[in-house]
Design an enzyme around this catalytic site. Structure first.
Site, PDB file in Angstrom:
ATOM      1  N   CYS A   2       0.819  -1.192   0.000  1.00 46.93           N
ATOM      2  CA  CYS A   2       0.000   0.000   0.000  1.00 46.93           C
ATOM      3  C   CYS A   2       0.860   1.252   0.000  1.00 46.93           C
ATOM      4  O   CYS A   2       2.082   1.183  -0.036  1.00 46.93           O
ATOM      5  CB  CYS A   2      -0.896   0.012   1.239  1.00 46.93           C
ATOM      6  SG  CYS A   2      -1.844  -1.503   1.466  1.00 46.93           S
ATOM      7  N   ARG A  50      -4.761   1.286  -1.031  1.00 43.91           N
ATOM      8  CA  ARG A  50      -4.650  -0.134  -0.726  1.00 43.91           C
ATOM      9  C   ARG A  50      -4.456  -1.006  -1.961  1.00 43.91           C
ATOM     10  O   ARG A  50      -5.162  -0.861  -2.951  1.00 43.91           O
ATOM     11  CB  ARG A  50      -5.906  -0.611   0.018  1.00 43.91           C
ATOM     12  CG  ARG A  50      -5.764  -2.050   0.518  1.00 43.91           C
ATOM     13  CD  ARG A  50      -7.035  -2.557   1.149  1.00 43.91           C
ATOM     14  NE  ARG A  50      -6.821  -3.880   1.743  1.00 43.91           N
ATOM     15  CZ  ARG A  50      -7.775  -4.769   1.972  1.00 43.91           C
ATOM     16  NH1 ARG A  50      -9.037  -4.483   1.666  1.00 43.91           N
ATOM     17  NH2 ARG A  50      -7.494  -5.944   2.507  1.00 43.91           N
ATOM     18  N   ALA A  52      -4.930  -4.786  -2.195  1.00 43.08           N
ATOM     19  CA  ALA A  52      -5.504  -5.830  -1.339  1.00 43.08           C
ATOM     20  C   ALA A  52      -4.784  -7.158  -1.549  1.00 43.08           C
ATOM     21  O   ALA A  52      -4.715  -7.657  -2.671  1.00 43.08           O
ATOM     22  CB  ALA A  52      -6.993  -5.975  -1.629  1.00 43.08           C
ATOM     23  N   ILE A  53      -4.262  -7.728  -0.456  1.00 39.77           N
ATOM     24  CA  ILE A  53      -3.530  -9.001  -0.497  1.00 39.77           C
ATOM     25  C   ILE A  53      -4.144 -10.018   0.468  1.00 39.77           C
ATOM     26  O   ILE A  53      -4.335 -11.177   0.128  1.00 39.77           O
ATOM     27  CB  ILE A  53      -2.040  -8.785  -0.132  1.00 39.77           C
ATOM     28  CG1 ILE A  53      -1.388  -7.758  -1.065  1.00 39.77           C
ATOM     29  CG2 ILE A  53      -1.284 -10.107  -0.143  1.00 39.77           C
ATOM     30  CD1 ILE A  53      -1.265  -8.199  -2.502  1.00 39.77           C
ATOM     31  N   ASN A  75       1.585   0.085   5.594  1.00 36.69           N
ATOM     32  CA  ASN A  75       2.071  -0.409   4.310  1.00 36.69           C
ATOM     33  C   ASN A  75       2.936  -1.629   4.581  1.00 36.69           C
ATOM     34  O   ASN A  75       3.922  -1.543   5.313  1.00 36.69           O
ATOM     35  CB  ASN A  75       2.903   0.678   3.608  1.00 36.69           C
ATOM     36  CG  ASN A  75       3.666   0.149   2.402  1.00 36.69           C
ATOM     37  OD1 ASN A  75       3.228  -0.776   1.731  1.00 36.69           O
ATOM     38  ND2 ASN A  75       4.819   0.741   2.136  1.00 36.69           N
ATOM     39  N   GLU A  77       3.375  -6.166   4.987  1.00 28.84           N
ATOM     40  CA  GLU A  77       2.782  -7.436   5.400  1.00 28.84           C
ATOM     41  C   GLU A  77       3.432  -7.895   6.699  1.00 28.84           C
ATOM     42  O   GLU A  77       4.657  -7.809   6.843  1.00 28.84           O
ATOM     43  CB  GLU A  77       2.993  -8.526   4.340  1.00 28.84           C
ATOM     44  CG  GLU A  77       2.405  -8.234   2.971  1.00 28.84           C
ATOM     45  CD  GLU A  77       0.887  -8.262   2.929  1.00 28.84           C
ATOM     46  OE1 GLU A  77       0.270  -8.781   3.892  1.00 28.84           O
ATOM     47  OE2 GLU A  77       0.319  -7.771   1.940  1.00 28.84           O
TER      48      GLU A  77
END
Length: 628
Positions: A2, A50, A52-53, A75, A77
């Site tokens: 993001c 965003r 999206a994951i 931003n 993971e």
């Protein structure tokens, strides 16, 4: 993956204009095409774009806590978010979504800044705590994700994932920082402790910034570091088993996604190892992609195809040729600051190819820094052995004189190109390594700078940060210090910036399993002889991977993802090189006749100035874009 942006008034709670936040976020829309959001409270505003994951329906941001006391824009993971989530639920936390973002809100409520120690991931986030009237900015351990910030004339602090997010704010003053130009010319990138736009900072990797309203703006604080001063006592066989298990766990953690996933495959050791472990863990064929070059000595497609066939991947390739130099303006827009690692061009094409089929791609980046894979480590170790044989009082005059007299034979076979080695032997360890990792050497830069610009620099040199970092490194041996400095400067400033900007430019999330912090910490404890052995970098890693990969893949000479810019500047880019001497923005800092000689000597084959010419080209285009 993001983009984040925000405005905070640390002195008193002035109103925030949502339109300004939206403009800052929208300037980074390529990082997040799937959604956007803005959140404001007195004196604070957060914005988000965003990609999206995970939790595609429930992870919208900025995200607030149930009581409204906390808000976050994130931003990245968090690969271990499920484990952290379970720990928080055991403490009574009630989750409303399945996203990793919400872990940050409950984690802050439970542990404050201590939350960071529990996270395994790549991230940059901003979290506002209304009770404490504080803003918390944090960046992951190794600097995979970027975060820029600046103080405005009205006292506000603004921040964004990319520099272009800050530039979208109308009150940010734009003026070049000459020391950043020197840094760029020395290193080929603007490092994380520097910025071409004066007054803009980058939160360093492994640091956080906690700003409390009514208190002076603090300096960033380190929350993680890698320690090369400790050594494992484990036997080589046990080390190899632990290494493979760490790699296996790291790869599998990065395969968690609610969108299509694949991998970059160059045919080198690192990306091949990642693909091998992905194939081991996947029920479906791994999607892989490779970029090749139209010059045979730069092309690794044959090796990549062998790995793809070995692990039955769905493999695709694409060719990069001289026509792809048309991408230069696209790269300039993606990076904001000048960036002279020419492999960014091929990396962009690779990301573009991957994005046609996947949203997440795993890469092999990071193993060279962690396990001493670069050729320069071998050269540095050899030079250190020579330095140990002669006192500095003898070395400096002997090798310095030889180095100055020896011709700079760029055209000659590599064993005859000894000038750089001789000058390195005349220098102290840190100085020599800094020269070796740089692009345009100090002597050439001295010929390029105008006298007035040189005086304005006041003795500032791009290499000095490397020398200082190696001097204070938690290290036992020169190899440790060199790797440590690379992790602090080269890795976040060049390698990770390259992958982040090129992947995000096409809305692709890139993940680096070989930079899992547990793997990096493990590698730092290995004896130097297991990292660099008999002239072979990444020795223990290659030996451990013999069960997965063919020996001729593991032990072939490292080619690297090298774009043939030197050849291009004698062909498709020859006119661009000649025009650099007439560029007004360069003429303000550099001597036009010196640039003209540089281009002429390169075109005639008298010298190889391809990398410096590429630097000047990227600098000229970036300065024009940033400052008009």
């Amino acid at each position: 993956m993001c983009a984040i942006a925000g405005i905070f008034h640390p002195d008193f709670p002035k109103p925030i204009e949502p339109a300004r936040l939206r403009a800052m976020a929208d300037a980074q829309s390529h990082r997040g095409p799937d959604g956007s959001g803005v959140w404001t409270a007195p004196g604070i505003g957060l914005a988000h774009r965003r990609l999206a994951i995970i939790d595609l329906g429930g992870g919208a941001q900025p995200m607030s806590s149930a009581d409204g006391a906390l808000a976050v824009s994130f931003n990245g993971e968090i690969y271990n978010f499920q484990e952290v989530r379970a720990e928080l639920q055991a403490k009574g936390a009630a989750f409303r979504t399945e996203s990793d973002t919400e872990v940050l809100l409950h984690g802050w409520a439970a542990w404050g800044p201590g939350l960071l120690d529990r996270l395994n991931g790549m991230f940059a986030f901003a979290l506002y705590d209304d009770r404490a009237k504080s803003l918390f900015l944090a960046r992951d351990r190794l600097g995979v994700k970027p975060l820029h910030y600046a103080r405005l004339g009205d006292g506000a602090l603004i921040f964004a994932s990319e520099l272009k997010g800050l530039l979208a704010h109308p009150l940010l003053r734009r003026a070049p920082d000459l020391s950043a130009v020197e840094d760029f010319m020395a290193l080929g990138y603007v490092p994380d402790d520097s910025c071409l736009v004066a007054g803009v900072g980058k939160l360093p990797a492994g640091h956080f910034l906690l700003i409390e309203r009514g208190k002076p703006l603090p300096t960033p604080r380190a929350w993680w570091d890698v320690d090369f001063s400790r050594r494992t006592n484990a036997k080589p066989a046990a080390i190899e088993e632990e290494l493979i298990e760490l790699m296996r766990v790291s790869v599998r953690a990065r395969m968690i996604a609610d969108v299509p996933l694949g991998a970059f495959l160059s045919g080198g050791v690192d990306s091949s190892a990642v693909v091998a472990l992905m194939a081991e863990a996947s029920r479906r064929a791994v999607k892989t992609c490779t970029i090749g070059f139209d010059l045979p000595d730069h092309d690794e497609r044959g090796y990549a195809t062998r790995i793809a066939e070995r692990f039955a991947t769905e493999h695709r390739t694409r060719l990069v040729g001289a026509d792809d130099v048309a991408l230069v303006d696209t790269l300039v827009a993606a990076f904001d600051e000048p960036f002279a690692d020419a492999s960014a061009l091929a990396t962009y094409r690779l990301c573009e190819l991957a994005r046609e089929q996947v949203t997440v791609a795993l890469s092999g980046d990071g193993a060279d820094e962690a396990f001493a894979g670069y050729r320069r480590y071998r050269f540095h170790a050899a030079e250190e052995r020579v330095r140990g044989l002669l006192p500095a009082a003898w070395r400096a005059p002997l090798f310095g004189t030889l180095g100055r007299l020896y011709p700079k034979a760029d055209w000659a076979p590599r064993p005859l190109r000894a000038k750089t080695t001789l000058l390195g032997l005349a220098s102290a360890s840190g100085e020599a390594y800094a020269r070796g990792v740089g692009v345009t050497p100090p002597e050439l830069r001295a010929r390029l700078w105008r006298e007035g610009a040189r005086r304005q620099l006041g003795g500032h040199r791009g290499e000095d940060r490397y020398i200082a970092t190696m001097r204070r490194a938690p290290a036992r041996e020169p190899l440790d210090a060199a790797q440590y400095a690379d992790m602090k400067h080269w890795l976040p400033g060049d390698i990770l910036a390259k992958v982040d900007r090129t992947s995000m430019a096409v809305s692709l999330e890139a993940r680096e399993p070989l930079l899992d912090y547990r793997l990096v910490e493990f590698a730092a404890t290995l004896p130097a002889s297991l990292r660099l052995h008999a002239g072979q970098g990444k020795w223990v890693m290659k030996h451990a991977l013999e069960r997965y990969l063919p020996r001729d893949i593991l032990y072939r000479p490292k080619m690297g993802f090298v774009t043939p810019v030197s050849a291009w500047f004698r062909g498709a880019l020859a006119d661009e090189a000649a025009a650099l001497a007439r560029a007004p923005v360069l003429g303000a800092w550099f001597e036009p006749p010196a640039i003209e000689r540089l281009a002429a000597d390169h075109r005639a084959g008298r010298a190889d100035h391809g990398r410096t010419l590429w630097q000047l080209l990227m600098l000229e285009k970036s300065v024009r874009r940033l400052f008009g």
